[in-house]
Design an enzyme around this catalytic site. Structure first.
Site, PDB file in Angstrom:
ATOM      1  N   HIS A 193       0.519  -1.446   0.219  1.00  0.00           N
ATOM      2  CA  HIS A 193       0.084   0.546  -0.087  1.00  0.00           C
ATOM      3  C   HIS A 193       1.064   1.278  -0.067  1.00  0.00           C
ATOM      4  O   HIS A 193       0.704   2.447   0.715  1.00  0.00           O
ATOM      5  CB  HIS A 193      -0.338   0.006   1.522  1.00  0.00           C
ATOM      6  N   GLU A 239      -1.001   1.216  -5.083  1.00  0.00           N
ATOM      7  CA  GLU A 239      -0.849   0.064  -4.789  1.00  0.00           C
ATOM      8  C   GLU A 239      -0.379  -1.260  -5.227  1.00  0.00           C
ATOM      9  O   GLU A 239      -1.761  -1.367  -6.128  1.00  0.00           O
ATOM     10  CB  GLU A 239      -1.996   0.062  -3.540  1.00  0.00           C
TER      11      GLU A 239
HETATM   12  C1  BG6 Z   1      -7.091   2.471   0.655  1.00  0.00           C
HETATM   13  C2  BG6 Z   1      -7.867   1.992   0.345  1.00  0.00           C
HETATM   14  O1  BG6 Z   1      -5.717   1.503  -0.198  1.00  0.00           O
HETATM   15  O2  BG6 Z   1      -6.607   2.384   1.834  1.00  0.00           O
HETATM   16  C3  BG6 Z   1      -9.552   3.042   0.745  1.00  0.00           C
HETATM   17  O3  BG6 Z   1      -9.189   2.032  -0.955  1.00  0.00           O
HETATM   18  C4  BG6 Z   1      -9.174   3.089   2.808  1.00  0.00           C
HETATM   19  O4  BG6 Z   1     -10.246   2.365   0.759  1.00  0.00           O
HETATM   20  C5  BG6 Z   1      -7.397   3.681   2.206  1.00  0.00           C
HETATM   21  O5  BG6 Z   1      -9.617   4.364   2.453  1.00  0.00           O
HETATM   22  C6  BG6 Z   1      -6.620   3.561   4.009  1.00  0.00           C
HETATM   23  O6  BG6 Z   1      -7.295   2.658   4.823  1.00  0.00           O
HETATM   24  P1  BG6 Z   1      -6.786   2.683   6.507  1.00  0.00           P
HETATM   25  O7  BG6 Z   1      -6.704   1.419   6.825  1.00  0.00           O
HETATM   26  O8  BG6 Z   1      -5.085   2.867   6.497  1.00  0.00           O
HETATM   27  O9  BG6 Z   1      -7.091   4.343   6.990  1.00  0.00           O
END
Ligand code: BG6
Length: 299
Positions: free
Chosen positions: A171, A273
Site C-alpha cells: 500500500h 498500490e
Molecule cells: C486504500 C483503500 O487502499 O486505503 C481506501 O482503497 C482506504 O478505501 C485507504 O480508505 C486507507 O485505509 P486505512 O485503513 O489505512 O485508513
C-alpha cells in the site's frame, strides 16, 4: 517493542553505517539505511517502510506528519503491508481493515550489503493458523532492497495442509508536488471498481485528480507511472504477480476527518498500490508460494 532488543539486532544485522537499528517514537524499533545511494527507514512493526530518498532527490515515499506511532496501531504513510485481506475482512466486521500484517511485529532474518552498494533487509512474519480471523497457516516474508531503485518482494508461503486464499497490497504512499497537477499513466483502458459507488467502469486516458479517488484497477499494466510536473519527475512502478492496482487520494474532506493526517496533506500525497484484491484474490495450494514484487525508480 521488538522481538529482539536493539543491541541484539545491531549485533546480528547492522552493516557498518549502511544499516543500524534504533529505538524510536512510541517505543517502536526502526531500521535506518544510509548507504550513499539512498536513505530509508523501516519500522519493525508491520515491516513498514516509512521513507525512501535516493541521494540528491526529494523524498519519494510519503509519511504523514500527524502519523501515530503506537503499538498495534497502523502508521499513516510509507508502505503498509495489507495481508491476508485487503480492505474489510470478507466475513468479520470486527476484524481490522487491511489485515493484521501491518500492525504485527515482524522478525528481521537477514541483512546484506550487495556488491553494487544497495542494502537488503529481510523480514519474516510467521502466521500459525487458529488466529480469530485467520484459521489457516502461512509464512510471510518481505525483502526490501534499497538503492537508487527500491525493490519490495512479499512472499506468501502456504505451509498449511489446505489451499489458502488471500488478498494483499503493498500500500505505497508517494510524495507528489501537487495532486491537482499529477497524473497516473499506464492504466488507460483498464476496467476498474470504483470503491466510492461500487460501480464497474473503464478508464479513459490518464488518471487525474480533482476529487476523492478510490479505485481498484483490474488486469492493470505491469508498469504504472506517476507523472508529477510539480516536482519535475516521474515515479515508475514496475510490478509482477500483481493483478490489481489500487489508486487512492482521500481529498479534502476525508483528509481533514482523519486524525493521523493534516487537513491539507492530501495535496502532497498519492497511493498507487501493487496488489491482488477484490476478485483478483489469489489461491495458493499447500506447499506453494506466491511472490508479489514491485520496483520503484525515479525518472
Ligand atoms: C486504500 C483503500 O487502499 O486505503 C481506501 O482503497 C482506504 O478505501 C485507504 O480508505 C486507507 O485505509 P486505512 O485503513 O489505512 O485508513
Amino acid at each position: 517493542m521488538s522481538i529482539m532488543s536493539v543491541p541484539a539486532l545491531n549485533a546480528q544485522f547492522a552493516l557498518d553505517n549502511a544499516l543500524q537499528f534504533h529505538n524510536g517514537p512510541g517505543g517502536l524499533v526502526f531500521a535506518h539505511i544510509d548507504n550513499g545511494l539512498a536513505t530509508a527507514r523501516v519500522c519493525l512493526q508491520g515491516a513498514q517502510l516509512l521513507d525512501w530518498q535516493p541521494t540528491g532527490e526529494k523524498p519519494v515515499i510519503w509519511c504523514s506528519n500527524a502519523a501515530r506511532y503506537e503499538t498495534d496501531a497502523a502508521i499513516r504513510g510509507g508502505v503498509p503491508v495489507c495481508w491476508p485481506w485487503f480492505g474489510a475482512h470478507p466475513h468479520r466486521r470486527d476484524a481490522p481493515a487491511h489485515g493484521f500484517a501491518r500492525t504485527a511485529l515482524w522478525r528481521v532474518i537477514h541483512s546484506e550489503a550487495l556488491t553494487d552498494g544497495r542494502t537488503r533487509i529481510d523480514f519474516e512474519l510467521p502466521c500459525p493458523g487458529n488466529t480469530p480471523f485467520w484459521p489457516e497457516g502461512a509464512q510471510l516474508q518481505l525483502s526490501l532492497t534499497v538503492g537508487r531503485t527500491l525493490e519490495m518482494a512479499l512472499v506468501t508461503e502456504n505451509n498449511s495442509a489446505l489451499p489458502i486464499t488471500i488478498t494483499q497490497a503493498l500500500h505505497s504512499y508517494f510524495v507528489v508536488g501537487d495532486i491537482r497537477q499529477t497524473q497516473v499513466l499506464g492504466l488507460e483502458n483498464c476496467e476498474y471498481t470504483d470503491k466510492l459507488d461500487g460501480g464497474h467502469k473503464q478508464q479513459s486516458g490518464a488518471v487525474f485528480f480533482d476529487r476523492e479517488i478510490d479505485r481498484i484497477y483490474h488486469s492493470s499494466d505491469t508498469l504504472c507511472v506517476i507523472d508529477d510536473p510539480g516536482l519535475h519527475r516521474q515515479i515508475h512502478i514496475r510490478a509482477t504477480n500483481s493483478a490489481s492496482t489500487v489508486v487512492w487520494n482521500p481529498w479534502q474532506e476525508k483528509s481533514a476527518a482523519m486524525a493521523d493526517m493534516e487537513d491539507d496533506a492530501y495535496l502532497g500525497m498519492l497511493c498507487v498500490e501493487t496488489a491482488n484484491v477484490a476478485h483478483d484474490e489469489v489461491t495458493i495450494n499447500a506447499g506453494q508460494s506466491r511472490r508479489l514484487w514491485s520496483e520503484l525508480t525515479l525518472r
